[in-house]
Design a protein around this motif. Structure first.
Motif, short mmCIF file in Angstrom:
data_model
loop_
_atom_site.label_atom_id
_atom_site.label_comp_id
_atom_site.label_asym_id
_atom_site.label_seq_id
_atom_site.Cartn_x
_atom_site.Cartn_y
_atom_site.Cartn_z
N PHE A 27 4.83 -1.12 -10.34
CA PHE A 27 3.67 -0.91 -9.48
C PHE A 27 3.23 -2.24 -8.85
CE2 PHE A 27 -0.82 -0.36 -8.48
CZ PHE A 27 -0.81 0.85 -7.81
N GLU A 28 3.18 -3.29 -9.65
CA GLU A 28 2.81 -4.62 -9.12
C GLU A 28 3.79 -5.07 -8.05
OE1 GLU A 28 2.46 -7.36 -12.38
OE2 GLU A 28 0.80 -6.25 -13.28
N ALA A 29 5.08 -4.82 -8.26
CA ALA A 29 6.08 -5.21 -7.26
C ALA A 29 5.92 -4.39 -5.98
CB ALA A 29 7.48 -5.05 -7.83
N LEU A 30 5.61 -3.10 -6.12
CA LEU A 30 5.43 -2.24 -4.95
C LEU A 30 4.18 -2.61 -4.15
CD1 LEU A 30 6.26 1.27 -6.44
CD2 LEU A 30 7.55 0.08 -4.65
N THR A 31 3.22 -3.21 -4.80
CA THR A 31 1.95 -3.49 -4.14
C THR A 31 1.74 -5.00 -3.96
OG1 THR A 31 0.79 -3.30 -6.27
CG2 THR A 31 0.90 -1.32 -4.90
N ARG A 32 1.29 -5.66 -5.00
CA ARG A 32 0.93 -7.09 -4.91
C ARG A 32 2.10 -7.98 -4.49
NH1 ARG A 32 -0.48 -9.22 -10.34
NH2 ARG A 32 1.63 -10.01 -10.26
N ASP A 33 3.31 -7.68 -4.97
CA ASP A 33 4.46 -8.56 -4.72
C ASP A 33 5.43 -8.03 -3.66
OD1 ASP A 33 3.43 -10.15 -6.73
OD2 ASP A 33 4.78 -9.39 -8.26
N ILE A 34 5.00 -7.11 -2.82
CA ILE A 34 5.93 -6.46 -1.90
C ILE A 34 6.64 -7.46 -0.97
CG2 ILE A 34 4.27 -5.86 -0.07
CD1 ILE A 34 5.82 -3.01 -0.20
N GLY A 35 5.98 -8.53 -0.62
CA GLY A 35 6.59 -9.53 0.25
C GLY A 35 7.73 -10.30 -0.40
N GLN A 36 7.85 -10.22 -1.72
CA GLN A 36 8.91 -10.93 -2.44
C GLN A 36 10.27 -10.25 -2.34
OE1 GLN A 36 8.31 -13.98 -3.82
NE2 GLN A 36 6.32 -13.68 -2.85
N TRP A 37 10.29 -8.94 -2.12
CA TRP A 37 11.56 -8.20 -2.14
C TRP A 37 11.77 -7.30 -0.92
CZ3 TRP A 37 11.19 -2.97 -1.97
CH2 TRP A 37 9.94 -2.41 -2.30
N TRP A 38 10.72 -6.98 -0.16
CA TRP A 38 10.87 -6.12 1.03
C TRP A 38 11.45 -6.98 2.13
CZ3 TRP A 38 9.17 -0.89 1.50
CH2 TRP A 38 9.32 -0.35 2.77
N ALA A 39 12.75 -6.86 2.35
CA ALA A 39 13.46 -7.80 3.22
C ALA A 39 13.41 -7.43 4.70
CB ALA A 39 14.93 -7.89 2.78
N TYR A 40 13.08 -6.20 5.03
CA TYR A 40 13.06 -5.79 6.44
C TYR A 40 11.80 -6.32 7.13
CZ TYR A 40 16.66 -2.51 4.88
OH TYR A 40 17.78 -1.94 4.36
N ARG A 41 11.98 -6.76 8.35
CA ARG A 41 10.86 -7.31 9.11
C ARG A 41 10.91 -6.79 10.55
NH1 ARG A 41 9.73 -8.84 4.49
NH2 ARG A 41 8.85 -10.86 3.96
N LEU A 42 9.74 -6.57 11.10
CA LEU A 42 9.61 -6.20 12.51
C LEU A 42 9.09 -7.38 13.34
CD1 LEU A 42 7.91 -2.69 12.12
CD2 LEU A 42 10.29 -3.16 12.74
N CYS A 43 8.45 -8.35 12.68
CA CYS A 43 7.76 -9.43 13.38
C CYS A 43 8.46 -10.77 13.31
CB CYS A 43 6.33 -9.55 12.84
SG CYS A 43 5.38 -8.05 13.06
N GLY A 44 9.70 -10.77 12.86
CA GLY A 44 10.47 -11.99 12.88
C GLY A 44 10.41 -12.81 11.61
N GLU A 45 11.25 -13.81 11.60
CA GLU A 45 11.38 -14.70 10.45
C GLU A 45 10.05 -15.39 10.15
OE1 GLU A 45 14.15 -18.52 9.25
OE2 GLU A 45 14.83 -17.14 10.81
N GLY A 46 9.76 -15.54 8.89
CA GLY A 46 8.55 -16.22 8.47
C GLY A 46 7.33 -15.33 8.38
N SER A 47 7.48 -14.05 8.69
CA SER A 47 6.32 -13.15 8.60
C SER A 47 5.97 -12.90 7.13
CB SER A 47 6.61 -11.83 9.32
OG SER A 47 7.63 -11.12 8.65
N ARG A 48 4.77 -12.37 6.92
CA ARG A 48 4.26 -12.15 5.57
C ARG A 48 3.92 -10.68 5.39
NH1 ARG A 48 -0.87 -12.97 2.51
NH2 ARG A 48 -2.03 -12.64 4.42
N MET A 49 4.39 -10.09 4.28
CA MET A 49 4.15 -8.68 3.96
C MET A 49 3.07 -8.60 2.89
SD MET A 49 6.52 -7.18 5.85
CE MET A 49 6.71 -5.52 5.27
N THR A 50 2.10 -7.70 3.09
CA THR A 50 1.06 -7.48 2.09
C THR A 50 0.74 -5.99 2.01
OG1 THR A 50 -0.71 -7.78 3.72
CG2 THR A 50 -0.04 -9.73 2.45
N MET A 51 0.25 -5.58 0.84
CA MET A 51 -0.25 -4.23 0.69
C MET A 51 -1.53 -4.26 -0.12
SD MET A 51 1.25 -0.72 -1.03
CE MET A 51 2.78 -0.73 -0.13
N ASP A 52 -2.53 -3.55 0.39
CA ASP A 52 -3.80 -3.39 -0.30
C ASP A 52 -3.78 -2.00 -0.95
OD1 ASP A 52 -6.41 -3.31 -1.20
OD2 ASP A 52 -7.28 -3.09 0.80
#
Length: 155
Positions: A27-52
Motif C-alpha cells: 500500500f505504501e508503495a502504491l501511494t507514498r512511494d509511487i514515484g520510485q517504481w512507476w516508470a511511465y511518464r507523460l511530462c518528460g524526464e525528471g518529472s515527479r509522481m505523487t499520490m494523495d
C-alpha cells in the motif's frame, strides 16, 4: 471511427501479482512511494509522481518544464486493503477509465489484484497497451522495487 482512430468501445483488464511484502508495504508503495517504481511518464524526464491516498486526492505527475498530468483521482481508500481511482492513464478524448488495487494477505506475501475498466472513444490498441503496461508496472517494476529494492529506469 473518428479522425484520431477512436471508436466506441470498452475493455476490462484484470491482473494478479503475488509480491513478497506485507499489505502495508505494498500500500505504501502504491501511494507514498509511487514515484520510485512507476516508470511511465507523460511530462518528460525528471518529472515527479505523487499520490494523495484520500478520496478526491490526486495521482499527479509534475514535469520540470511546465507540463503536468493528472493520472487519476482517488475515489475510495481502505488503508492497506484497497484503493480505487478514476483517470485516463495516458488515454485521450471522451473515455471513462476506472482502476482499482485490492491487497490480500497470503502468508508472508500479498496478492495484488488489479481491475481496470475503460469505456468511451477507444483506440483499438489501448487494451493491449494497457494490459502489457500493467504487467510491466506491477509484475516487474513494483514487485522488484518491493522485493529487491530495485528502481526501474524512468521513461
Amino acid at each position: 471511427m473518428n479522425e484520431q482512430g477512436l471508436t466506441h468501445g470498452a475493455f476490462q483488464i484484470e491482473k494478479e501479482v503475488t509480491i513478497h511484502a506485507s499489505p502495508q508495504k505494498v500500500f505504501e508503495a502504491l501511494t507514498r512511494d509511487i514515484g520510485q517504481w512507476w516508470a511511465y511518464r507523460l511530462c518528460g524526464e525528471g518529472s515527479r509522481m505523487t499520490m494523495d491516498p484520500h478520496p478526491g486526492g490526486k495521482f499527479l505527475e509534475e514535469g520540470i518544464k511546465g507540463a503536468n498530468a493528472l493520472w487519476g483521482t482517488v475515489q475510495y481508500v481502505k488503508e492497506n486493503e484497497e484503493i480505487r481511482l478514476n483517470g485516463l492513464l495516458g488515454m485521450i478524448g471522451a473515455v471513462n477509465s476506472a482502476y482499482a488495487f485490492k491487497l490480500e494477505p497470503k502468508g508472508d506475501a500479498t496478492v495484488l489484484k488489479l481491475t481496470h475498466q475503460a469505456v468511451g472513444l477507444i483506440d483499438p490498441e489501448w487494451e493491449k497497451m494497457h494490459a502489457e503496461g500493467w504487467e510491466e508496472l506491477l509484475g516487474d517494476f513494483l514487485k522488484n522495487y518491493l522485493e529487491h529494492g530495485k528502481r526501474p529506469e524512468i521513461e
